[in-house]
Design a protein around this motif. Sequence first.
Motif, short mmCIF file in Angstrom:
data_model
loop_
_atom_site.label_atom_id
_atom_site.label_comp_id
_atom_site.label_asym_id
_atom_site.label_seq_id
_atom_site.Cartn_x
_atom_site.Cartn_y
_atom_site.Cartn_z
N ASP A 69 0.84 -1.20 0.00
CA ASP A 69 0.00 0.00 0.00
C ASP A 69 0.87 1.25 0.00
O ASP A 69 0.66 2.18 -0.79
CB ASP A 69 -0.92 0.04 1.23
N ALA A 70 1.84 1.26 0.90
CA ALA A 70 2.72 2.43 1.03
C ALA A 70 3.56 2.62 -0.22
O ALA A 70 3.75 3.75 -0.69
CB ALA A 70 3.63 2.26 2.25
N GLN A 71 4.04 1.51 -0.80
CA GLN A 71 4.85 1.61 -2.03
C GLN A 71 4.02 2.16 -3.18
O GLN A 71 4.48 3.02 -3.95
CB GLN A 71 5.40 0.23 -2.39
N TYR A 72 2.78 1.68 -3.30
CA TYR A 72 1.91 2.15 -4.38
C TYR A 72 1.60 3.63 -4.23
O TYR A 72 1.71 4.40 -5.20
CB TYR A 72 0.61 1.35 -4.39
N TYR A 73 1.26 4.05 -3.03
CA TYR A 73 0.87 5.45 -2.84
C TYR A 73 2.06 6.40 -2.80
O TYR A 73 1.91 7.59 -3.07
CB TYR A 73 -0.04 5.60 -1.62
N LEU A 74 3.23 5.87 -2.51
CA LEU A 74 4.44 6.69 -2.68
C LEU A 74 4.60 7.01 -4.16
O LEU A 74 4.84 8.17 -4.54
CB LEU A 74 5.67 5.95 -2.16
N ALA A 75 4.45 5.99 -5.01
CA ALA A 75 4.53 6.21 -6.45
C ALA A 75 3.43 7.16 -6.92
O ALA A 75 3.67 8.06 -7.73
CB ALA A 75 4.42 4.87 -7.19
N MET A 76 2.23 6.97 -6.39
CA MET A 76 1.11 7.84 -6.77
C MET A 76 1.37 9.29 -6.35
O MET A 76 0.98 10.22 -7.06
CB MET A 76 -0.19 7.34 -6.14
N THR A 77 2.03 9.47 -5.22
CA THR A 77 2.33 10.82 -4.75
C THR A 77 3.27 11.52 -5.72
O THR A 77 3.07 12.69 -6.08
CB THR A 77 2.94 10.78 -3.34
N TYR A 78 4.31 10.80 -6.15
CA TYR A 78 5.21 11.38 -7.15
C TYR A 78 4.45 11.70 -8.44
O TYR A 78 4.67 12.75 -9.06
CB TYR A 78 6.34 10.41 -7.47
N GLY A 82 3.63 15.37 -10.56
CA GLY A 82 4.18 15.54 -11.90
C GLY A 82 5.61 15.06 -12.02
O GLY A 82 6.28 15.35 -13.03
N GLN A 83 6.10 14.30 -11.03
CA GLN A 83 7.46 13.75 -11.07
C GLN A 83 7.38 12.34 -11.65
O GLN A 83 7.54 11.34 -10.94
CB GLN A 83 8.06 13.77 -9.66
N TYR A 84 7.15 12.27 -12.94
CA TYR A 84 6.77 11.00 -13.57
C TYR A 84 7.91 9.98 -13.62
O TYR A 84 7.65 8.77 -13.55
CB TYR A 84 6.24 11.27 -14.98
N LEU A 85 9.14 10.42 -13.73
CA LEU A 85 10.25 9.48 -13.78
C LEU A 85 10.44 8.82 -12.41
O LEU A 85 10.68 7.61 -12.33
CB LEU A 85 11.53 10.20 -14.21
N LEU A 86 10.31 9.60 -11.34
CA LEU A 86 10.39 9.05 -9.99
C LEU A 86 9.20 8.13 -9.73
O LEU A 86 9.34 7.08 -9.10
CB LEU A 86 10.43 10.17 -8.95
N ALA A 87 8.04 8.51 -10.23
CA ALA A 87 6.86 7.66 -10.09
C ALA A 87 7.09 6.32 -10.77
O ALA A 87 6.80 5.26 -10.20
CB ALA A 87 5.64 8.36 -10.69
N ALA A 88 7.62 6.36 -11.99
CA ALA A 88 7.88 5.12 -12.73
C ALA A 88 8.84 4.21 -11.97
O ALA A 88 8.66 2.99 -11.92
CB ALA A 88 8.45 5.46 -14.11
N TYR A 89 9.85 4.82 -11.37
CA TYR A 89 10.82 4.04 -10.59
C TYR A 89 10.14 3.34 -9.42
O TYR A 89 10.38 2.15 -9.16
CB TYR A 89 11.92 4.97 -10.08
#
Length: 251
Positions: A69-78, A82-89
């Motif tokens: 859950d935390a990993q998914y929403y960390l990505a969603m937060t990025y 608008g930090q799409y490269l960090l989100a993708a990572y």
Amino acid sequence: MLNKMKLLAVILSLSFIIGCSNVKDTSKLSPEEFYNYVYQLYNDEDYELAIQEFQSFLLQYSGSAFNDDAQYYLAMTYFKRGQYLLAAYEYSKLIRNIPTSPFVPDTQFMLGESYFKLSPPYPLDQTYTKKAIEELQAFIDFFPANKKVEEAEQKIKTLNEKLAQKDFQSALIYEKMEYSNAAMKYYAAVAETYHDTKFAPLSLYSKIKLEMKKGLNNEALADISLFVNRYPDDTNAKEIKEIETLLMSKK
């Protein structure tokens, strides 16, 4: 001047105090309480603090039931920032490290969506465009019954149009420079690789015209047959059929 400096110091001090008041002491929270606190930060769109706290949670409770859950929403937060490269990572980390998570289908889609957002205008390097297609196609292949498949297919179509336009423009440039062989090569690539885009019939049409100009009548007839079969309703179909009649009469 001195009074202004004192006033500035007071304002900065108050800002620091107010900022610190938003930070919660999480040392005595259970993993569930900690996660719920950070998730609320996410819902409140306090993304900067949410990123810090999601990262802290993942460091402290990497084996908890709320890890994915935390990993998914960390990505969603990025992604929301608008930090799409960090989100993708971060999306990639979830897929790689927790492949059985129920978040994986949405994560795979959002991974493709992140690269979709990074895809630049067609004249620029299209590495992210190709990566977006790759990840969205993986989503379709692995989760064919998912309700977002149609959306993923539409996004792939949009991305392919961009790649086709880039190669089509390259062909036009070569043709204008009178590098006919290079132009025909690019036209052929567009027609075959991106045959369901609007640039495919244009490319095949342009290739046929070049083949006629160079006296490559047999090659032109082969491409005409392909054109008529694939694009019978195209605006250039009538002209292509007339060219076919002309070439056949010379045989």
